[in-house]
Design an enzyme around this catalytic site. Structure first.
Site, PDB file in Angstrom:
ATOM      1  N   ASP A 153       0.820  -1.212   0.000  1.00 32.47           N
ATOM      2  CA  ASP A 153       0.000   0.000   0.000  1.00 32.47           C
ATOM      3  C   ASP A 153       0.856   1.266   0.000  1.00 32.47           C
ATOM      4  O   ASP A 153       2.085   1.229   0.074  1.00 32.47           O
ATOM      5  CB  ASP A 153      -0.921  -0.029   1.225  1.00 32.47           C
ATOM      6  CG  ASP A 153      -2.246   0.668   0.972  1.00 32.47           C
ATOM      7  OD1 ASP A 153      -2.343   1.443   0.006  1.00 32.47           O
ATOM      8  OD2 ASP A 153      -3.195   0.428   1.750  1.00 32.47           O
ATOM      9  N   ASP A 211      -9.540   4.275  -3.884  1.00 34.68           N
ATOM     10  CA  ASP A 211     -10.289   3.106  -3.425  1.00 34.68           C
ATOM     11  C   ASP A 211     -11.746   3.136  -3.897  1.00 34.68           C
ATOM     12  O   ASP A 211     -12.400   4.178  -3.880  1.00 34.68           O
ATOM     13  CB  ASP A 211     -10.289   3.042  -1.891  1.00 34.68           C
ATOM     14  CG  ASP A 211      -8.940   2.648  -1.326  1.00 34.68           C
ATOM     15  OD1 ASP A 211      -8.014   2.404  -2.108  1.00 34.68           O
ATOM     16  OD2 ASP A 211      -8.829   2.586  -0.089  1.00 34.68           O
TER      17      ASP A 211
END
Length: 409
Positions: A153, A211
């Site tokens: 991430d 996202d």
């Protein structure tokens, strides 16, 4: 507890020798987009070893493994809030007290593969230890545990965020390649700095947007409406906003490194069946990874049918690896989207009613740029019905419905 983030001398030396253009990661793995399950959409960080075992069993019993979903990926929450006293990653001592190795062995015995989550910064999104400065050590740890997949991430970078993502993510790429184990590398940096121009040199897959959320349409939540803008944000994108971005960049899809449109929200929110079919069809036809986010313990039969449609999955896993492209000339902005592309032995065509009400559509196949000059055989994949030989798609589509055609000459 303060984390010691100084680089050991050997790792600092390795960092100085990075060559971003080398790009050996996308070699054996990812010849088709990966398929699996990720804990984040349904559980966030609130899951444990028992949950992981239960989900693994459900992948088998629900027929998902047989449909191609073979990765069980534990997102944020599997790791402890601190490293060991000698600086190694460790599993959450309360929720994964037995460690990762026994879980990996069970998952492998079931014919599945295990994935874990980490971060390119000092800390993860949940303020657990990141891997900045520990890449070599962490890659070797993953290999020793039997991990098959590493989702990496872009949260919690702090000091590390001053370094370009190309550098931070490439350091881990090289460490994984030296780990002694073949590990799928999923780069999750939210589309910053246009990774379709460089991500294929680093990851097997790489995120192209902020996202996703469990909403089909939400034009206010995603700050960046196109692929090419600087304010990509890290969250809030609906299914249709991500699809809009792919109009500009689907051409960059290529076997070995895939643009990742983020996890599937099929079975997560309150979408209609037509919405879920549209969501899944475009993720499949655009060659995005197919990563389930729904809680398999409570999955609706209708959602399971969407996720296990073998004909639609076959488009995603087609050996040509060619994504569909947006056909602007026959589409109507805000009302009708038509996408088309090539698959082995034929073509695929998607016709999407973008309206919240039913509408009649009439699309000529000759106008799709596929070289179709006469009637061709067509099968609609959601209904499973043959349409015989056709030269146009003429039908009434329900609200947000997409028809998916497999065409053979």
């Amino acid at each position: 507890m303060a984390l010691n983030c100084e680089l050991p001398p050997d790792e600092g030396t390795i960092r100085g020798e990075i060559e971003l253009s080398r790009g050996a990661t996308a070699s054996k793995l990812a010849q088709t987009p990966q398929m699996g399950f990720n804990t984040w959409n349904s559980f966030k960080g609130n899951y444990n070893e028992s949950t992981a075992n239960q989900i693994a069993s459900l992948l088998i019993s629900l027929g998902l493994k047989d449909a191609g979903y073979n990765y069980l990926i534990l997102d944020e929450g599997w790791s402890d809030m601190a490293r060991t006293t000698d600086g190694y990653l460790q599993s959450n001592q309360s929720t994964f007290s037995n460690g990762i190795v026994p879980l990996a062995e069970r998952v492998h015995d079931m014919g599945l593969k295990l994935g874990l989550y980490g971060d390119s910064g000092i800390l993860t999104c949940g303020f657990r230890p990141g891997s900045w400065g520990y890449e070599e050590r962490d890659a070797r740890t993953l290999a020793s545990w039997g991990v098959d997949y590493w989702k990496y991430d872009n949260c919690g970078g702090f000091q590390a965020m001053s370094n370009a993502p190309q550098e931070r993510f490439a350091v881990m790429r090289d460490a994984l390649e030296r780990s002694g184990r073949e590990i799928f590398y999923s780069v999750c940096e939210w589309g910053f700095q246009f990774p379709w121009h460089w991500g294929g040199e680093i990851g097997h897959s790489y995120r192209m947007s902020g996202d996703i959320t469990a909403t089909f349409i939400n034009e206010t939540g995603c700050p960046c409406k196109t692929a090419y803008c600087l304010n990509t944000g890290y969250a809030g994108c609906s299914v249709t906003s991500i699809l809009r971005k792919m109009r500009e960049i689907s051409v960059y899809q290529k076997p070995g490194h895939w643009l990742d449109m983020d996890m599937l929200e099929v079975g997560v929110g309150s979408m209609t069946v037509y919405m879920e079919q549209t969501h899944f069809a475009f993720w499949a036809a655009l060659k995005s990874p197919l990563i389930i986010g729904a809680d398999l313990r409570t999955l609706r039969n209708e959602s399971l049918a969407v996720l296990t449609n073998r004909d639609v999955i076959a488009i995603n896993q087609d050996s040509l690896g060619e994504p569909v492209h947006f056909v602007q000339g026959v589409s109507v902005e805000g009302a009708l989207q038509v996408w088309a592309g090539e698959v082995k032995g034929g073509n695929v065509v998607l016709v999407f009613n973008e309206k919240s009400y039913s509408q009649d559509v009439d699309v000529s196949l000759k106008e799709l740029g596929l070289g179709i000059q006469r009637p061709v055989r067509a099968k609609e994949l959601w209904s499973g019905k043959s349409w015989g030989k056709i030269d146009r798609v003429k039908a009434e589509l329900g609200a947000y419905q997409t028809l998916v055609f497999r065409i053979t000459r």
